[in-house]
Write a protein that holds these residues in place. Structure first.
Motif, PDB file in Angstrom:
ATOM      1  N   ARG A  21      34.781 -20.617 -14.744  1.00 41.56           N
ATOM      2  CA  ARG A  21      33.471 -19.893 -14.646  1.00 41.56           C
ATOM      3  C   ARG A  21      32.727 -20.417 -13.563  1.00 41.56           C
ATOM      4  NH1 ARG A  21      31.523 -18.315 -20.570  1.00 41.56           N
ATOM      5  NH2 ARG A  21      33.202 -16.778 -21.345  1.00 41.56           N
ATOM      6  N   ASP A  22      32.436 -21.860 -13.604  1.00 47.75           N
ATOM      7  CA  ASP A  22      31.668 -22.559 -12.473  1.00 47.75           C
ATOM      8  C   ASP A  22      32.284 -22.159 -11.201  1.00 47.75           C
ATOM      9  OD1 ASP A  22      29.751 -23.831 -14.020  1.00 47.75           O
ATOM     10  OD2 ASP A  22      31.350 -24.981 -14.957  1.00 47.75           O
ATOM     11  N   GLU A  23      33.587 -22.220 -10.990  1.00 54.18           N
ATOM     12  CA  GLU A  23      34.458 -21.986  -9.876  1.00 54.18           C
ATOM     13  C   GLU A  23      33.975 -20.310  -9.365  1.00 54.18           C
ATOM     14  OE1 GLU A  23      38.980 -21.456  -8.678  1.00 54.18           O
ATOM     15  OE2 GLU A  23      38.427 -22.637 -10.092  1.00 54.18           O
ATOM     16  N   ALA A  24      34.031 -19.372 -10.222  1.00 49.23           N
ATOM     17  CA  ALA A  24      33.800 -18.064  -9.898  1.00 49.23           C
ATOM     18  C   ALA A  24      32.499 -17.970  -9.365  1.00 49.23           C
ATOM     19  CB  ALA A  24      34.207 -17.183 -10.850  1.00 49.23           C
ATOM     20  N   GLY A  25      31.382 -18.692  -9.858  1.00 46.79           N
ATOM     21  CA  GLY A  25      30.052 -18.635  -9.540  1.00 46.79           C
ATOM     22  C   GLY A  25      29.903 -19.415  -8.355  1.00 46.79           C
ATOM     23  N   MET A  26      30.612 -20.338  -8.049  1.00 48.70           N
ATOM     24  CA  MET A  26      30.552 -20.928  -6.724  1.00 48.70           C
ATOM     25  C   MET A  26      31.084 -20.316  -5.574  1.00 48.70           C
ATOM     26  SD  MET A  26      31.706 -24.747  -5.767  1.00 48.70           S
ATOM     27  CE  MET A  26      30.594 -25.632  -6.894  1.00 48.70           C
ATOM     28  N   LEU A  29      29.310 -37.973  -0.107  1.00 45.20           N
ATOM     29  CA  LEU A  29      29.886 -36.604   0.192  1.00 45.20           C
ATOM     30  C   LEU A  29      30.840 -36.301  -1.136  1.00 45.20           C
ATOM     31  CD1 LEU A  29      31.054 -34.477   1.836  1.00 45.20           C
ATOM     32  CD2 LEU A  29      32.774 -36.283   2.792  1.00 45.20           C
ATOM     33  N   THR A  30      30.317 -35.071  -1.438  1.00 40.37           N
ATOM     34  CA  THR A  30      30.728 -34.724  -2.867  1.00 40.37           C
ATOM     35  C   THR A  30      31.875 -33.394  -2.586  1.00 40.37           C
ATOM     36  OG1 THR A  30      28.972 -35.146  -4.121  1.00 40.37           O
ATOM     37  CG2 THR A  30      30.379 -33.708  -5.157  1.00 40.37           C
ATOM     38  N   PHE A  31      33.167 -33.463  -2.902  1.00 38.78           N
ATOM     39  CA  PHE A  31      33.993 -32.452  -3.204  1.00 38.78           C
ATOM     40  C   PHE A  31      34.249 -31.887  -4.256  1.00 38.78           C
ATOM     41  CE2 PHE A  31      35.268 -35.209   0.424  1.00 38.78           C
ATOM     42  CZ  PHE A  31      35.561 -34.518   1.382  1.00 38.78           C
ATOM     43  N   TYR A  32      34.032 -30.452  -4.555  1.00 41.16           N
ATOM     44  CA  TYR A  32      33.935 -29.744  -5.505  1.00 41.16           C
ATOM     45  C   TYR A  32      35.597 -28.953  -5.877  1.00 41.16           C
ATOM     46  CZ  TYR A  32      29.020 -30.336  -6.039  1.00 41.16           C
ATOM     47  OH  TYR A  32      27.789 -30.802  -5.867  1.00 41.16           O
ATOM     48  N   PHE A  33      36.178 -29.142  -6.828  1.00 39.87           N
ATOM     49  CA  PHE A  33      37.573 -28.418  -6.682  1.00 39.87           C
ATOM     50  C   PHE A  33      37.777 -27.964  -8.160  1.00 39.87           C
ATOM     51  CE2 PHE A  33      38.202 -32.752  -8.421  1.00 39.87           C
ATOM     52  CZ  PHE A  33      39.260 -32.581  -9.338  1.00 39.87           C
ATOM     53  N   GLY A  34      38.735 -27.121  -8.274  1.00 43.67           N
ATOM     54  CA  GLY A  34      39.150 -26.438  -9.495  1.00 43.67           C
ATOM     55  C   GLY A  34      40.562 -26.765  -9.606  1.00 43.67           C
ATOM     56  N   SER A  35      41.054 -26.983 -10.583  1.00 41.15           N
ATOM     57  CA  SER A  35      42.620 -27.159 -11.184  1.00 41.15           C
ATOM     58  C   SER A  35      42.769 -26.891 -12.604  1.00 41.15           C
ATOM     59  CB  SER A  35      42.730 -28.777 -11.081  1.00 41.15           C
ATOM     60  OG  SER A  35      44.148 -28.918 -11.390  1.00 41.15           O
ATOM     61  N   LEU A  86      40.586 -26.891  -3.343  1.00 39.93           N
ATOM     62  CA  LEU A  86      39.129 -27.312  -2.810  1.00 39.93           C
ATOM     63  C   LEU A  86      38.234 -26.129  -2.937  1.00 39.93           C
ATOM     64  CD1 LEU A  86      37.974 -29.986  -2.020  1.00 39.93           C
ATOM     65  CD2 LEU A  86      38.384 -29.549   0.414  1.00 39.93           C
ATOM     66  N   LEU A  87      37.087 -26.241  -3.288  1.00 40.33           N
ATOM     67  CA  LEU A  87      36.059 -25.193  -3.378  1.00 40.33           C
ATOM     68  C   LEU A  87      34.845 -25.348  -2.318  1.00 40.33           C
ATOM     69  CD1 LEU A  87      35.581 -24.814  -7.182  1.00 40.33           C
ATOM     70  CD2 LEU A  87      37.275 -23.527  -5.597  1.00 40.33           C
TER      71      LEU A  87
END
Length: 265
Positions: free
Chosen positions: A147-152, A112-118, A100-101
């Motif tokens: 890449r989006d994860e790193a930016g976030m 309610l939006t949850f951003y996540f990486g996997s 979870l990001l």
């Protein structure tokens, strides 16, 4: 012709255009806008102007942000922290391999939006049901690329500066190992990869200039005729304007681009 204004949102480097209507908006002013996700608060980064080339209907700016909107935003940020912790706990309960990001409420808390990486595709339908029952609002889970994860998340690159993707880089251009080769960089994945594990975006920043300069110079291994005889090119250093050569007798010499242009065979 509509009056258009440029708006940026928190945690987003892109600028979006909205219809300013007859509102008096100025640079850096906070305002409430209607988006496809619901009401959001943004900041004016381009003052209203008349635009003739709008093909699609733009969403409107609802109003300049008022004190109650600022308080609502602060309250949302606190609730997002709570939502983040609860969602993390639910992810563990469902044993899902996802990181979870961030959690984000729209200003009106309609979504309610949850951003996540996997690294894999996740079936999170049961998780969404649980979260919807807890928060009683529309739930959206959005998977982000590395890449989006790193930016976030943000961080520092090996150059010591803050990550490009979290400060100014809006679009991710395709990066290839060829870019590193043509810039004479060591093909060591640890040295040419960013914190996301992919090839560093900055490999593309000066690539076009390198390509132009390299096109004007000979390839490594080709031969030129110098004042000291025939020589083989061993190395080309664009920064130092130096071409290292090996003569037929084994002796090594260095010349610059101007000398090369006179001797090229």
């Amino acid at each position: 012709m509509p009056r258009v204004v440029g708006i940026k949102f928190e945690h987003n480097l892109k600028m979006y255009f909205f219809e300013a209507r007859n509102l008096d908006l100025h640079y850096s002013q906070k305002c409430v806008v209607e988006t496809v996700l619901g009401l959001e608060m943004g900041e004016v980064v381009k003052r209203p102007f008349i635009c003739e080339n709008i093909k699609n209907n733009l969403k409107p700016v609802i109003r300049p942000a008022q004190d109650i909107d600022i308080l609502q935003l602060k309250s949302n940020r606190e609730k997002e922290k709570i939502a983040f912790e609860i969602a993390n706990q639910k992810i563990k309960e469902h044993q899902l391999s996802m990181k979870l990001l961030r959690a984000h409420y729209t200003l009106d808390r309609g979504r309610l939006t949850f951003y996540f990486g996997s690294e894999e595709r996740i079936d999170f339908r049961n998780l969404v049901k649980d979260l919807a029952a807890i928060f009683r609002t529309r739930i959206e889970l959005r998977q982000m690329g590395v890449r989006d994860e790193a930016g976030m998340i943000g961080g520092c690159g090996m150059c010591g500066r803050e990550l490009c993707c979290s400060t100014f880089l809006i679009n991710f251009e395709p990066i290839s190992i060829k870019m590193a080769k043509e810039q004479n960089l060591a093909l060591n994945s640890a040295k040419i990869s960013g914190v996301c594990g992919r090839l560093m975006c900055c490999l593309s920043f000066e690539y076009s200039q390198y390509k132009k300069l390299i096109y004007q110079l000979p390839k490594k291994g080709s031969k030129i005729l110098t004042s000291q005889g025939l020589a083989k090119i061993l190395e080309i250093d664009i920064f130092k304007d130096m071409i290292r050569l090996e003569l037929e007798n084994g002796k090594e010499i260095c010349i610059n681009e101007e000398e090369y242009n006179r001797f090229f065979l």
